[in-house]
Design a protein around this motif. Structure first.
Motif, PDB file in Angstrom:
ATOM      1  N   GLY A  23       0.877  -1.234  -0.088  1.00  0.00           N
ATOM      2  CA  GLY A  23       0.482   0.066  -0.080  1.00  0.00           C
ATOM      3  C   GLY A  23       0.622   1.311  -0.087  1.00  0.00           C
ATOM      4  O   GLY A  23       0.875   2.108  -1.129  1.00  0.00           O
ATOM      5  N   SER A  24       2.249   1.589   0.847  1.00  0.00           N
ATOM      6  CA  SER A  24       2.739   2.301   1.280  1.00  0.00           C
ATOM      7  C   SER A  24       3.291   2.699  -0.350  1.00  0.00           C
ATOM      8  O   SER A  24       3.790   4.050  -0.949  1.00  0.00           O
ATOM      9  CB  SER A  24       3.515   2.267   1.998  1.00  0.00           C
ATOM     10  OG  SER A  24       3.218   2.638   2.985  1.00  0.00           O
ATOM     11  N   ALA A  25       3.806   1.575  -0.914  1.00  0.00           N
ATOM     12  CA  ALA A  25       5.139   1.249  -1.960  1.00  0.00           C
ATOM     13  C   ALA A  25       3.743   2.044  -3.053  1.00  0.00           C
ATOM     14  O   ALA A  25       4.715   3.084  -3.966  1.00  0.00           O
ATOM     15  CB  ALA A  25       5.295   0.575  -2.597  1.00  0.00           C
ATOM     16  N   LEU A  26       3.089   1.749  -3.284  1.00  0.00           N
ATOM     17  CA  LEU A  26       1.910   2.081  -4.073  1.00  0.00           C
ATOM     18  C   LEU A  26       1.362   3.601  -4.206  1.00  0.00           C
ATOM     19  O   LEU A  26       1.252   4.197  -5.174  1.00  0.00           O
ATOM     20  CB  LEU A  26       0.563   1.713  -4.079  1.00  0.00           C
ATOM     21  CG  LEU A  26       0.555  -0.331  -4.987  1.00  0.00           C
ATOM     22  CD1 LEU A  26      -1.490  -0.343  -4.853  1.00  0.00           C
ATOM     23  CD2 LEU A  26       1.085   0.547  -6.462  1.00  0.00           C
ATOM     24  N   GLY A  27       1.319   4.113  -2.764  1.00  0.00           N
ATOM     25  CA  GLY A  27       0.961   5.707  -2.502  1.00  0.00           C
ATOM     26  C   GLY A  27       2.214   6.321  -3.360  1.00  0.00           C
ATOM     27  O   GLY A  27       1.591   7.203  -3.779  1.00  0.00           O
ATOM     28  N   TYR A  28       3.000   5.802  -2.895  1.00  0.00           N
ATOM     29  CA  TYR A  28       4.751   6.248  -3.758  1.00  0.00           C
ATOM     30  C   TYR A  28       4.854   6.496  -5.420  1.00  0.00           C
ATOM     31  O   TYR A  28       4.760   7.789  -5.587  1.00  0.00           O
ATOM     32  CB  TYR A  28       5.610   5.822  -2.797  1.00  0.00           C
ATOM     33  CG  TYR A  28       7.102   6.211  -3.126  1.00  0.00           C
ATOM     34  CD1 TYR A  28       7.842   7.139  -2.535  1.00  0.00           C
ATOM     35  CD2 TYR A  28       7.915   5.292  -4.446  1.00  0.00           C
ATOM     36  CE1 TYR A  28       8.986   8.067  -3.138  1.00  0.00           C
ATOM     37  CE2 TYR A  28       8.856   5.492  -5.039  1.00  0.00           C
ATOM     38  CZ  TYR A  28       9.732   7.248  -4.333  1.00  0.00           C
ATOM     39  OH  TYR A  28      10.688   7.586  -4.655  1.00  0.00           O
ATOM     40  N   SER A  29       4.483   4.954  -5.566  1.00  0.00           N
ATOM     41  CA  SER A  29       4.253   4.938  -6.616  1.00  0.00           C
ATOM     42  C   SER A  29       3.341   6.251  -7.419  1.00  0.00           C
ATOM     43  O   SER A  29       3.341   6.366  -8.956  1.00  0.00           O
ATOM     44  CB  SER A  29       4.048   3.551  -7.562  1.00  0.00           C
ATOM     45  OG  SER A  29       4.877   2.770  -6.752  1.00  0.00           O
ATOM     46  N   TRP A  30       2.094   6.061  -7.287  1.00  0.00           N
ATOM     47  CA  TRP A  30       1.375   6.709  -8.197  1.00  0.00           C
ATOM     48  C   TRP A  30       1.762   8.371  -8.033  1.00  0.00           C
ATOM     49  O   TRP A  30       1.039   9.187  -9.051  1.00  0.00           O
ATOM     50  CB  TRP A  30      -0.292   5.889  -7.589  1.00  0.00           C
ATOM     51  CG  TRP A  30      -0.718   7.003  -6.625  1.00  0.00           C
ATOM     52  CD1 TRP A  30      -1.319   7.077  -5.736  1.00  0.00           C
ATOM     53  CD2 TRP A  30      -1.772   8.872  -6.544  1.00  0.00           C
ATOM     54  NE1 TRP A  30      -1.475   7.594  -4.685  1.00  0.00           N
ATOM     55  CE2 TRP A  30      -1.799   8.492  -5.534  1.00  0.00           C
ATOM     56  CE3 TRP A  30      -1.749   9.087  -7.907  1.00  0.00           C
ATOM     57  CZ2 TRP A  30      -3.356  10.031  -5.209  1.00  0.00           C
ATOM     58  CZ3 TRP A  30      -2.635  10.549  -7.870  1.00  0.00           C
ATOM     59  CH2 TRP A  30      -3.038  10.914  -6.794  1.00  0.00           C
ATOM     60  N   ILE A  31       2.370   8.715  -6.826  1.00  0.00           N
ATOM     61  CA  ILE A  31       2.829  10.382  -6.866  1.00  0.00           C
ATOM     62  C   ILE A  31       4.014  10.233  -7.796  1.00  0.00           C
ATOM     63  O   ILE A  31       3.759  10.937  -8.619  1.00  0.00           O
ATOM     64  CB  ILE A  31       2.784  10.293  -5.427  1.00  0.00           C
ATOM     65  CG1 ILE A  31       1.530  10.246  -4.697  1.00  0.00           C
ATOM     66  CG2 ILE A  31       3.097  12.008  -5.423  1.00  0.00           C
ATOM     67  CD1 ILE A  31       0.485  11.675  -4.555  1.00  0.00           C
ATOM     68  N   ILE A  32       4.087   9.123  -7.985  1.00  0.00           N
ATOM     69  CA  ILE A  32       5.667  10.240  -8.509  1.00  0.00           C
ATOM     70  C   ILE A  32       5.207   9.523 -10.503  1.00  0.00           C
ATOM     71  O   ILE A  32       5.863  10.379 -10.783  1.00  0.00           O
ATOM     72  CB  ILE A  32       7.481   9.204  -8.357  1.00  0.00           C
ATOM     73  CG1 ILE A  32       6.804   7.594  -8.391  1.00  0.00           C
ATOM     74  CG2 ILE A  32       7.402   9.662  -6.533  1.00  0.00           C
ATOM     75  CD1 ILE A  32       8.636   6.996  -8.226  1.00  0.00           C
ATOM     76  N   LEU A  33       4.641   8.794 -10.957  1.00  0.00           N
ATOM     77  CA  LEU A  33       4.516   8.866 -12.004  1.00  0.00           C
ATOM     78  C   LEU A  33       3.072   9.654 -12.315  1.00  0.00           C
ATOM     79  O   LEU A  33       3.532  10.773 -13.166  1.00  0.00           O
ATOM     80  CB  LEU A  33       3.235   7.007 -12.114  1.00  0.00           C
ATOM     81  CG  LEU A  33       4.706   5.690 -12.097  1.00  0.00           C
ATOM     82  CD1 LEU A  33       3.471   4.635 -11.927  1.00  0.00           C
ATOM     83  CD2 LEU A  33       5.299   5.945 -12.991  1.00  0.00           C
ATOM     84  N   THR A  34       2.695  10.499 -11.710  1.00  0.00           N
ATOM     85  CA  THR A  34       1.548  11.701 -11.739  1.00  0.00           C
ATOM     86  C   THR A  34       2.738  12.729 -11.786  1.00  0.00           C
ATOM     87  O   THR A  34       2.494  13.562 -13.445  1.00  0.00           O
ATOM     88  CB  THR A  34       0.442  11.848 -10.383  1.00  0.00           C
ATOM     89  OG1 THR A  34      -0.085  10.645 -10.444  1.00  0.00           O
ATOM     90  CG2 THR A  34       0.180  12.863 -11.072  1.00  0.00           C
ATOM     91  N   VAL A  35       3.351  12.601 -11.409  1.00  0.00           N
ATOM     92  CA  VAL A  35       4.493  13.768 -11.563  1.00  0.00           C
ATOM     93  C   VAL A  35       5.264  13.646 -12.768  1.00  0.00           C
ATOM     94  O   VAL A  35       5.450  14.477 -12.921  1.00  0.00           O
ATOM     95  CB  VAL A  35       5.769  13.571 -10.273  1.00  0.00           C
ATOM     96  CG1 VAL A  35       7.281  14.937 -10.286  1.00  0.00           C
ATOM     97  CG2 VAL A  35       4.755  14.519  -9.061  1.00  0.00           C
ATOM     98  N   ALA A  36       5.869  12.860 -12.690  1.00  0.00           N
ATOM     99  CA  ALA A  36       7.314  12.061 -13.609  1.00  0.00           C
ATOM    100  C   ALA A  36       6.188  12.613 -15.325  1.00  0.00           C
ATOM    101  O   ALA A  36       6.257  13.481 -15.969  1.00  0.00           O
ATOM    102  CB  ALA A  36       7.355  10.427 -13.990  1.00  0.00           C
TER     103      ALA A  36
END
Lengths: 255, 227
Positions: B152-165
């Motif tokens: 869950g935490s990793a997904l939370g991190y992932s979707w944010i950095i992918l959105t930023v990217a």
């Protein structure tokens, strides 16, 4: 029990051994693949000095290898521009010369590989000479390859790489936009003295009229200075070789 | 006979559904309400650095997911044997090993990615999200729950950095996953029309701005206020 020193030490030792075995095992298994990847990357860097990065990234690893074999010939010279074929009884090939290791030796003792870019399958139709570079950036080593046209003066292209420059600042030397600034510059001035090409401090100025200056990288002046020092040093080390190629061309032109 | 019945009684109790409501919450909570980046503001360093393009960001996201999930699993399995006094070192050793594994695999199979991500793969070790989840959750919970929490935490991190990217690559380079979107759109409106890219988005400052906007929008919606 779990808080006793003996338990803690035993626990740490066992953990260290297990993790250590795991890591060294991985390194053993993946080692050959990594060396292959590194060799391919080196070829890409050499080719990057003469053809565009987009073209290279569009090629599959097999295509890169095939292109390299059909377009690149190589030789090794010493500081006097004499060809070296063996050292300490071992045969010397340009691909196997470790520039980083040679960098630690005095300049006179180093081996200097030269990669010759030629028309497909015809080593005599030389298009440019690609010389390796090696030096120090701000944090760690920087290296690259510079391609000189057959006049031994005009820069055909350059690839630069680094071990640990600051991302977004010094690490920008790997960007095509920065490397593109070197194309068409000249390394000798009108009197024939070696001046190389110097990256300037600051960014955004137009140096297109000056054949020895290129626009700098904002925030990465020290990396730029490293690139300048590296270029000047290595072009100096290769000067005997460059001169020999120049004079042989002058002879050819006279005929 | 009597001991058997007692054991059975104990076994029945934790027969929780594989994705019970509580477990689903472990995964969904860090996505928005307790997002490691936008709410806890952890892991910012890599979020700013690797997000100029989608492709390296995706590789980074996958690496982080792997490291968090695996380290949560390992630490949770060992949680009753780890001596409290050296627990941080033990966590660090496990995380560092996993990160080195990821780095070695990238170096063997995706050398270009390995070069591009350079130090940032190694810096997953110091990504606060990883150690944070180990300390806060894996040390006190069962392996399966810990894996879900880490995921869950990793997904939370992932979707944010992918959105930023996504926004940085779109506005900074005019492309998404290397596909030239701006060129295509400009082509529709005729030869004189050209969408300009913004160099600011390519620099780390661009990431700050995008991240700030995401946090703003999110906090306005959820009404979260820092205490």
């Amino acid at each position: 029990m779990q808080q006793s020193n003996a338990y803690i030490i035993t626990f740490s030792v066992i953990l260290t051994v297990i993790l250590g075995l795991l890591l060294s095992g991985t390194s053993q298994v993946l080692g050959p693949l990594q060396r292959e990847a590194e060799a391919l990357d080196k070829k890409k860097q050499i080719l990057g000095a003469v053809i565009s990065g987009d073209e290279i990234s569009a090629m599959s690893p097999e295509e890169v290898n095939a292109f390299y074999t059909s377009h690149i010939a190589a030789t090794v010279v010493d500081i006097n521009g004499q060809e070296v074929t063996e050292k300490d009884g071992a045969a010397v090939t340009a691909e196997n010369v470790d520039i980083a290791k040679n960098y630690k030796m005095p300049a006179e003792d180093r081996l200097y590989p030269v990669f010759i870019y030629h028309a497909e399958g015809n080593p005599d139709a030389v298009e440019s000479y690609i010389l390796p570079l090696y030096g120090a950036g701000l944090w760690d080593a920087i290296w690259g390859y510079i391609a000189l046209d057959t006049d031994m003066n005009t820069v055909g292209g350059i690839t630069l790489a680094h071990a640990g420059e600051t991302p977004g600042l010094g690490a920008r030397i790997t960007e095509a936009g920065v490397q593109q600034r070197y194309v068409g510059k000249e390394i000798f001035d009108e009197s024939g003295a070696l001046v190389a090409v110097e990256m300037q401090k600051g960014e955004g100025k137009d140096y297109s009229s000056d054949p020895h200056k290129v626009d700098g990288m904002s925030g990465a002046t020290i990396t730029g200075n490293g690139v300048n020092a590296m270029l000047k040093a290595y072009l100096g080390h290769y000067s005997a070789f460059i001169e020999s190629k120049k004079s042989s061309q002058a002879v050819a032109a006279a005929f | 006979m009597s001991t058997e019945t007692v054991e059975k009684a104990i076994e029945k109790k934790p027969a929780e559904a594989l994705f019970s409501k509580r477990r689903k919450k472990l995964i969904t909570d860090p996505l928005v309400d307790d997002n490691p980046i936008t709410i806890q503001v952890l892991g910012i360093c890599s979020a700013l650095a690797v997000t100029t393009q989608m492709k390296p960001t995706l590789v980074m996201a996958i690496s982080v997911i792997f490291v968090i999930v695996m380290s949560n699993l390992v630490i949770s399995i060992m949680r009753n044997t780890i001596p409290t006094r050296v627990r941080i070192i033990v966590q660090l050793a496990v995380v560092a090993t996993l990160v080195t594994l990821v780095s070695e695999v990238l170096r063997a199979f995706a050398y270009d990615m390995y070069k591009e991500l350079s130090v940032f793969v190694g810096l997953i070790i110091t990504n606060c999200i990883v150690m944070g989840r180990l300390e806060a959750f894996a040390l006190g919970n069962k392996p399966y729950d810990s894996v879900l929490d880490g995921f869950g935490s990793a997904l939370g991190y992932s979707w944010i950095i992918l959105t930023v990217a996504f926004f940085r690559e779109l506005w900074g380079s005019g492309s998404v996953f290397g596909i030239q979107v701006f060129e295509y759109i400009s082509g529709i409106f005729g030869p004189d029309f050209k969408l300009a890219t913004n160099g600011l988005m390519v620099s780390p400052v661009g990431a700050f701005i995008i991240l700030g906007l995401i946090i703003w929008v999110q906090r306005t919606k959820t009404g979260y206020v820092e205490h």
